[in-house]
Design an enzyme around this catalytic site. Structure first.
Site, short mmCIF file in Angstrom:
data_model
loop_
_atom_site.label_atom_id
_atom_site.label_comp_id
_atom_site.label_asym_id
_atom_site.label_seq_id
_atom_site.Cartn_x
_atom_site.Cartn_y
_atom_site.Cartn_z
N ARG A 74 32.04 32.77 44.79
CA ARG A 74 32.88 33.43 43.78
C ARG A 74 33.76 32.40 43.07
O ARG A 74 33.90 31.26 43.53
CB ARG A 74 33.78 34.49 44.45
CG ARG A 74 33.02 35.72 44.91
CD ARG A 74 33.88 36.66 45.74
NE ARG A 74 34.25 36.05 47.01
CZ ARG A 74 35.03 36.64 47.91
NH1 ARG A 74 35.55 37.82 47.68
NH2 ARG A 74 35.31 36.03 49.04
N LYS A 101 39.27 31.86 47.98
CA LYS A 101 39.50 31.76 49.43
C LYS A 101 40.72 30.92 49.73
O LYS A 101 41.21 30.15 48.89
CB LYS A 101 38.28 31.12 50.11
CG LYS A 101 37.02 31.96 50.03
CD LYS A 101 37.17 33.34 50.59
CE LYS A 101 37.10 33.39 52.10
NZ LYS A 101 37.09 34.80 52.59
N TYR A 160 43.47 34.54 48.04
CA TYR A 160 43.51 35.14 49.36
C TYR A 160 44.02 34.11 50.35
O TYR A 160 43.58 32.95 50.32
CB TYR A 160 42.10 35.58 49.82
CG TYR A 160 41.58 36.82 49.15
CD1 TYR A 160 42.27 38.03 49.27
CD2 TYR A 160 40.40 36.82 48.42
CE1 TYR A 160 41.79 39.19 48.66
CE2 TYR A 160 39.91 37.97 47.82
CZ TYR A 160 40.62 39.15 47.94
OH TYR A 160 40.14 40.30 47.35
N HIS A 207 45.45 35.26 54.00
CA HIS A 207 45.29 35.76 55.38
C HIS A 207 45.99 34.86 56.38
O HIS A 207 45.39 34.40 57.36
CB HIS A 207 43.80 35.92 55.73
CG HIS A 207 43.11 36.96 54.89
ND1 HIS A 207 43.33 38.31 55.06
CD2 HIS A 207 42.24 36.85 53.86
CE1 HIS A 207 42.60 38.99 54.18
NE2 HIS A 207 41.95 38.13 53.43
N GLU A 250 46.06 39.45 49.20
CA GLU A 250 45.90 40.58 50.12
C GLU A 250 47.21 41.29 50.48
O GLU A 250 47.15 42.37 51.05
CB GLU A 250 45.17 40.15 51.41
CG GLU A 250 45.98 39.30 52.39
CD GLU A 250 46.01 37.82 52.04
OE1 GLU A 250 45.45 37.43 51.00
OE2 GLU A 250 46.61 37.05 52.82
N ASP A 270 37.28 60.24 60.61
CA ASP A 270 38.54 59.53 60.42
C ASP A 270 39.61 60.21 61.27
O ASP A 270 39.48 61.40 61.59
CB ASP A 270 38.94 59.52 58.92
CG ASP A 270 39.90 58.37 58.59
OD1 ASP A 270 41.02 58.34 59.15
OD2 ASP A 270 39.54 57.49 57.79
N LEU A 308 40.22 50.63 60.06
CA LEU A 308 41.25 49.59 59.97
C LEU A 308 42.55 50.15 60.52
O LEU A 308 43.00 51.22 60.12
CB LEU A 308 41.46 49.14 58.52
CG LEU A 308 42.58 48.11 58.32
CD1 LEU A 308 42.24 46.79 59.00
CD2 LEU A 308 42.85 47.86 56.84
N ILE A 329 34.08 43.83 61.06
CA ILE A 329 33.88 42.61 61.87
C ILE A 329 34.94 41.56 61.54
O ILE A 329 35.30 40.75 62.39
CB ILE A 329 32.44 42.05 61.66
CG1 ILE A 329 32.14 40.94 62.67
CG2 ILE A 329 32.19 41.59 60.24
CD1 ILE A 329 32.03 41.39 64.08
N ASP A 330 35.47 41.59 60.31
CA ASP A 330 36.49 40.58 59.98
C ASP A 330 37.81 40.85 60.70
O ASP A 330 38.71 40.01 60.70
CB ASP A 330 36.70 40.49 58.45
CG ASP A 330 37.23 41.78 57.85
OD1 ASP A 330 37.06 42.84 58.47
OD2 ASP A 330 37.81 41.72 56.75
N VAL A 334 28.02 40.95 59.04
CA VAL A 334 28.39 39.83 58.17
C VAL A 334 29.87 39.93 57.80
O VAL A 334 30.34 40.97 57.33
CB VAL A 334 27.50 39.82 56.90
CG1 VAL A 334 27.96 38.73 55.94
CG2 VAL A 334 26.04 39.60 57.29
N ALA A 335 30.58 38.83 58.05
CA ALA A 335 32.04 38.87 57.88
C ALA A 335 32.48 38.77 56.42
O ALA A 335 33.58 39.21 56.09
CB ALA A 335 32.68 37.75 58.71
N ASN A 336 31.66 38.16 55.56
CA ASN A 336 32.04 38.11 54.13
C ASN A 336 30.94 38.73 53.29
O ASN A 336 30.26 38.05 52.52
CB ASN A 336 32.36 36.67 53.69
CG ASN A 336 31.12 35.79 53.67
OD1 ASN A 336 30.20 36.02 54.46
ND2 ASN A 336 31.06 34.82 52.79
#
Ligand code: NAD
Length: 371
Positions: A15, A75, A94, A96, A118, A198, A240, A269-270, A298-300
């Site tokens: 990206r 990132k 981002y 984090h 974020e 939920d 989440l 997974i993230d 897959v985390a991303n």
């Protein structure tokens, strides 16, 4: 203002933080935009398009960073990028930080002003710069799940919509937030039988109302998840709990209850994953099989659709970028408390409470800096 868009250097990150049309807007407002040569290639935005938009291309990465007042990235900065950051510069990306002590300390030492995508908030209590990527991941989850259900991928050989005379597949989505709603909506669109679980009744009410009963909404309990595990062909994990690791809602023992060749897609997974048998995978090797159940973790996920993701992300960030460029960070933040929530580090001080608490650092409220 001098604005820089470096090429992302994190592994498999395609990206870019600004599209050519974003560059055109900023140039049109009198700002100077420098784009590192090749920065947009991975997302299909070529150098010539940036040049046509009035941006300057620069091949020398040291110059891209060195001359900038405002740096736009996707990132979190990698070690060599942190070393390039200097006092007086503003970084918007981002971050984090709450899980990254070395990065936090590196940003503090740089003296720069660091605003995280974020943690910017909106009037509805949402996270407007995180939501676009959750939307992408939610929609991809069903695409990935449908592919994983194919025989060659280790799946049961089930087509999500079925065909006339053959019932559609059953899909459960655990967590009906941004990821979950988008996954459920895709599964519905493909003709699957969809259930969303939920723990938030208001959220289930919204989904019930919005989709007019076309997807089943179920209050998430251990029993309800047990039932989904026994019946479904595809389960998407999209829970989440803000600031906490994802709860393990499907244990290893429960896999034995699942149909052979059924599929788990763990979007959470993230945050550690919401299935006990989940471990992070990459786009190069997205799935693995445990006890006959295909896992996609897959985390991303948005990275695989870099062009769509770049457009979705920059649509959301551009108004904030405009404000930073036009007014400078201090005034832009002072004018908008939701934008202020994005300030994480300024001139060696941590200005985001959860990050300060995570590492036992002193917390300085942003309001004190804004006056
Ligand atoms: N893998 C990726 O590439 C990727 C991309 C984007 C987002 N994500 C992750 O996806 C996850 C979901 O993100 P989101 O934006 O949809 O969050 P969200 O806050 O919009 O939604 C989460 C939902 O989970 C629900 N929930 C909490 N506990 C639950 C439980 N025990 N059972 C059922 N539901 C429960 C909440 O009520 C909420 O509605 C996050 O972990 C996020 O980081 C991953």
């Amino acid at each position: 203002m001098q604005i820089a868009v470096p090429k992302e250097i994190k592994n498999h990150e395609y990206r870019v933080a600004l599209t050519p049309s974003g560059a055109r807007e900023l140039v049109g407002r009198g700002h100077a935009v420098t784009v590192q040569a090749g920065a947009g290639e991975g997302a299909g935005f070529h150098d010539a398009a940036y040049e046509a938009a009035g941006a300057r291309l620069e091949a020398d990465v040291a110059k891209v960073w060195g001359e900038a007042e405002l740096i736009l990235k996707v990132k979190e900065p990698q070690a060599e990028e942190v070393a390039r950051l200097a006092k007086g510069q503003t970084l918007f990306t981002y971050l984090h930080l709450a899980a990254e002590e070395t990065l936090t300390r590196g940003l503090m030492e740089s003296g720069a002003t660091c605003i995280a995508y974020e943690t910017v908030t909106d009037r509805q209590g949402g996270l407007p710069l995180l939501a676009p990527m959750s939307t992408v991941a939610g929609r991809m989850a069903v695409q990935a799940g449908a592919h994983s259900l194919e025989k060659a991928q280790g799946g049961a050989g089930v087509l999500l919509p079925g065909v006339p005379g053959v019932a559609p597949a059953k899909v459960a989505v655990i967590g009906g937030g941004v990821v979950g709603e988008n996954a459920a909506r895709m599964a519905l669109g493909l003709g699957a039988e969809v259930t969303v679980l939920d723990t938030s009744i208001p959220r289930l009410e919204t989904l019930d109302d919005r989709y007019q009963g076309r997807m089943k909404t179920v209050f998430s309990t251990a029993d309800a998840i047990d039932e989904a595990v026994r019946e479904c062909d595809l389960i998407v994990g999209a829970v989440l709990i803000p600031g906490a690791a994802a709860p393990k809602l499907i244990t290893r023992e429960m896999l034995a209850e699942m149909k052979p060749g059924s599929v788990l897609v763990d979007v959470a997974i993230d945050q550690g994953g919401c299935f006990e048998t989940s471990r992070p995978t990459t786009h190069a090797e997205p799935t693995y099989i445990v006890d006959g159940v295909v896992h996609y973790c897959v985390a991303n996920m948005p990275g695989a659709v870099a062009r769509t993701s770049t457009q979705a992300l920059t649509n959301a960030t551009l108004p904030f970028v405009r404000a930073l460029a036009d007014k400078g960070w201090r005034q832009a933040l002072a004018d908008d408390p939701h934008f202020t929530a994005g300030l994480n580090v300024h001139d060696g001080q941590v200005t985001y409470q959860a990050v300060a608490e995570a590492f036992g650092l002193e917390y300085i409220a942003p309001d004190k800096l804004l006056g």
